[in-house]
Design a protein around this motif. Structure first.
Motif, PDB file in Angstrom:
ATOM      1  N   SER A   1      53.457  44.999  31.549  1.00 53.93           N
ATOM      2  CA  SER A   1      53.949  45.418  32.860  1.00 53.93           C
ATOM      3  C   SER A   1      53.081  44.800  33.951  1.00 53.93           C
ATOM      4  O   SER A   1      52.004  44.263  33.692  1.00 53.93           O
ATOM      5  CB  SER A   1      53.913  46.939  32.968  1.00 53.93           C
ATOM      6  OG  SER A   1      52.556  47.383  32.976  1.00 53.93           O
ATOM      7  N   ASN A   2      53.559  44.903  35.189  1.00 52.66           N
ATOM      8  CA  ASN A   2      52.792  44.381  36.322  1.00 52.66           C
ATOM      9  C   ASN A   2      51.445  45.082  36.438  1.00 52.66           C
ATOM     10  O   ASN A   2      50.431  44.449  36.743  1.00 52.66           O
ATOM     11  CB  ASN A   2      53.581  44.528  37.627  1.00 52.66           C
ATOM     12  CG  ASN A   2      54.668  43.486  37.765  1.00 52.66           C
ATOM     13  OD1 ASN A   2      54.637  42.462  37.098  1.00 52.66           O
ATOM     14  ND2 ASN A   2      55.635  43.747  38.615  1.00 52.66           N
ATOM     15  N   ALA A   3      51.437  46.388  36.184  1.00 51.76           N
ATOM     16  CA  ALA A   3      50.176  47.144  36.265  1.00 51.76           C
ATOM     17  C   ALA A   3      49.191  46.639  35.217  1.00 51.76           C
ATOM     18  O   ALA A   3      47.995  46.501  35.492  1.00 51.76           O
ATOM     19  CB  ALA A   3      50.448  48.631  36.076  1.00 51.76           C
ATOM     20  N   GLU A   4      49.692  46.344  34.020  1.00 49.61           N
ATOM     21  CA  GLU A   4      48.810  45.823  32.960  1.00 49.61           C
ATOM     22  C   GLU A   4      48.289  44.436  33.317  1.00 49.61           C
ATOM     23  O   GLU A   4      47.113  44.134  33.098  1.00 49.61           O
ATOM     24  CB  GLU A   4      49.557  45.773  31.631  1.00 49.61           C
ATOM     25  CG  GLU A   4      49.837  47.139  31.031  1.00 49.61           C
ATOM     26  CD  GLU A   4      50.723  47.074  29.807  1.00 49.61           C
ATOM     27  OE1 GLU A   4      50.465  47.857  28.868  1.00 49.61           O
ATOM     28  OE2 GLU A   4      51.664  46.260  29.777  1.00 49.61           O
ATOM     29  N   LEU A   5      49.151  43.604  33.875  1.00 47.33           N
ATOM     30  CA  LEU A   5      48.725  42.263  34.281  1.00 47.33           C
ATOM     31  C   LEU A   5      47.674  42.330  35.384  1.00 47.33           C
ATOM     32  O   LEU A   5      46.690  41.591  35.364  1.00 47.33           O
ATOM     33  CB  LEU A   5      49.928  41.438  34.741  1.00 47.33           C
ATOM     34  CG  LEU A   5      50.932  41.063  33.652  1.00 47.33           C
ATOM     35  CD1 LEU A   5      52.159  40.395  34.265  1.00 47.33           C
ATOM     36  CD2 LEU A   5      50.297  40.161  32.620  1.00 47.33           C
ATOM     37  N   GLU A   6      47.882  43.232  36.345  1.00 43.31           N
ATOM     38  CA  GLU A   6      46.908  43.399  37.428  1.00 43.31           C
ATOM     39  C   GLU A   6      45.575  43.903  36.896  1.00 43.31           C
ATOM     40  O   GLU A   6      44.511  43.450  37.320  1.00 43.31           O
ATOM     41  CB  GLU A   6      47.459  44.349  38.492  1.00 43.31           C
ATOM     42  CG  GLU A   6      48.592  43.752  39.303  1.00 43.31           C
ATOM     43  CD  GLU A   6      49.265  44.761  40.223  1.00 43.31           C
ATOM     44  OE1 GLU A   6      48.828  45.936  40.274  1.00 43.31           O
ATOM     45  OE2 GLU A   6      50.243  44.369  40.887  1.00 43.31           O
ATOM     46  N   GLU A   7      45.632  44.849  35.968  1.00 42.81           N
ATOM     47  CA  GLU A   7      44.401  45.388  35.377  1.00 42.81           C
ATOM     48  C   GLU A   7      43.662  44.304  34.594  1.00 42.81           C
ATOM     49  O   GLU A   7      42.431  44.193  34.672  1.00 42.81           O
ATOM     50  CB  GLU A   7      44.741  46.573  34.457  1.00 42.81           C
ATOM     51  CG  GLU A   7      43.564  47.187  33.748  1.00 42.81           C
ATOM     52  CD  GLU A   7      42.628  47.973  34.652  1.00 42.81           C
ATOM     53  OE1 GLU A   7      41.618  48.475  34.143  1.00 42.81           O
ATOM     54  OE2 GLU A   7      42.884  48.080  35.863  1.00 42.81           O
ATOM     55  N   ASN A   8      44.409  43.485  33.846  1.00 45.91           N
ATOM     56  CA  ASN A   8      43.783  42.386  33.111  1.00 45.91           C
ATOM     57  C   ASN A   8      43.109  41.405  34.061  1.00 45.91           C
ATOM     58  O   ASN A   8      41.988  40.957  33.804  1.00 45.91           O
ATOM     59  CB  ASN A   8      44.816  41.656  32.251  1.00 45.91           C
ATOM     60  CG  ASN A   8      45.195  42.435  31.010  1.00 45.91           C
ATOM     61  OD1 ASN A   8      44.527  43.392  30.641  1.00 45.91           O
ATOM     62  ND2 ASN A   8      46.278  42.040  30.381  1.00 45.91           N
ATOM     63  N   ALA A   9      43.790  41.070  35.150  1.00 42.24           N
ATOM     64  CA  ALA A   9      43.220  40.142  36.127  1.00 42.24           C
ATOM     65  C   ALA A   9      41.958  40.737  36.754  1.00 42.24           C
ATOM     66  O   ALA A   9      40.959  40.040  36.941  1.00 42.24           O
ATOM     67  CB  ALA A   9      44.252  39.813  37.203  1.00 42.24           C
ATOM     68  N   ARG A  10      42.001  42.039  37.067  1.00 40.71           N
ATOM     69  CA  ARG A  10      40.832  42.696  37.661  1.00 40.71           C
ATOM     70  C   ARG A  10      39.656  42.695  36.692  1.00 40.71           C
ATOM     71  O   ARG A  10      38.516  42.382  37.074  1.00 40.71           O
ATOM     72  CB  ARG A  10      41.178  44.138  38.055  1.00 40.71           C
ATOM     73  CG  ARG A  10      40.049  44.867  38.777  1.00 40.71           C
ATOM     74  CD  ARG A  10      40.360  46.342  38.956  1.00 40.71           C
ATOM     75  NE  ARG A  10      40.365  47.083  37.714  1.00 40.71           N
ATOM     76  CZ  ARG A  10      39.271  47.446  37.026  1.00 40.71           C
ATOM     77  NH1 ARG A  10      38.082  47.106  37.462  1.00 40.71           N
ATOM     78  NH2 ARG A  10      39.377  48.140  35.920  1.00 40.71           N
ATOM     79  N   LEU A  11      39.936  42.996  35.434  1.00 42.56           N
ATOM     80  CA  LEU A  11      38.867  43.029  34.435  1.00 42.56           C
ATOM     81  C   LEU A  11      38.285  41.640  34.193  1.00 42.56           C
ATOM     82  O   LEU A  11      37.071  41.491  34.026  1.00 42.56           O
ATOM     83  CB  LEU A  11      39.387  43.625  33.129  1.00 42.56           C
ATOM     84  CG  LEU A  11      39.691  45.126  33.169  1.00 42.56           C
ATOM     85  CD1 LEU A  11      40.401  45.560  31.889  1.00 42.56           C
ATOM     86  CD2 LEU A  11      38.439  45.934  33.399  1.00 42.56           C
ATOM     87  N   LYS A  12      39.131  40.615  34.197  1.00 39.55           N
ATOM     88  CA  LYS A  12      38.635  39.253  34.022  1.00 39.55           C
ATOM     89  C   LYS A  12      37.757  38.840  35.195  1.00 39.55           C
ATOM     90  O   LYS A  12      36.706  38.220  35.001  1.00 39.55           O
ATOM     91  CB  LYS A  12      39.805  38.276  33.866  1.00 39.55           C
ATOM     92  CG  LYS A  12      40.468  38.354  32.518  1.00 39.55           C
ATOM     93  CD  LYS A  12      41.624  37.375  32.408  1.00 39.55           C
ATOM     94  CE  LYS A  12      42.314  37.511  31.058  1.00 39.55           C
ATOM     95  NZ  LYS A  12      43.450  36.584  30.938  1.00 39.55           N
ATOM     96  N   ALA A  13      38.168  39.190  36.414  1.00 39.92           N
ATOM     97  CA  ALA A  13      37.365  38.863  37.587  1.00 39.92           C
ATOM     98  C   ALA A  13      36.028  39.593  37.538  1.00 39.92           C
ATOM     99  O   ALA A  13      34.979  39.020  37.854  1.00 39.92           O
ATOM    100  CB  ALA A  13      38.125  39.224  38.862  1.00 39.92           C
TER     101      ALA A  13
END
Length: 69
Positions: free
Chosen positions: A32-44
């Motif tokens: 989901s978009n929320a999961e993608l955003e969370e993944n991007a935040r964690l990677k950053a």
């Protein structure tokens, strides 16, 4: 020997029948978009932590070199 062969054939037939009934495996659902955003935040966040760690390692090496002289 014939009995073992017959049992093995029956087991193989059973297994192939089960996989035929089950069909091909389903593809996992798209994130989901929320999961993608969370993944991007964690990677950053992980990248920032790696950079901070590298900086601290460089500072430590500088201090080690200064104390050895």
């Amino acid at each position: 020997m014939m009995l073992k062969t017959g049992i093995a054939a029956a087991v193989l037939l059973l297994i192939s029948g089960c996989t035929t009934l089950m069909g091909p495996p389903e593809a996992p659902p798209a994130p989901s978009n929320a999961e993608l955003e969370e993944n991007a935040r964690l990677k950053a966040e992980a990248d920032a932590l790696r950079q901070a760690l590298d900086q601290k390692k460089a500072e430590l090496e500088t201090l080690k070199a200064a104390t050895q002289q």
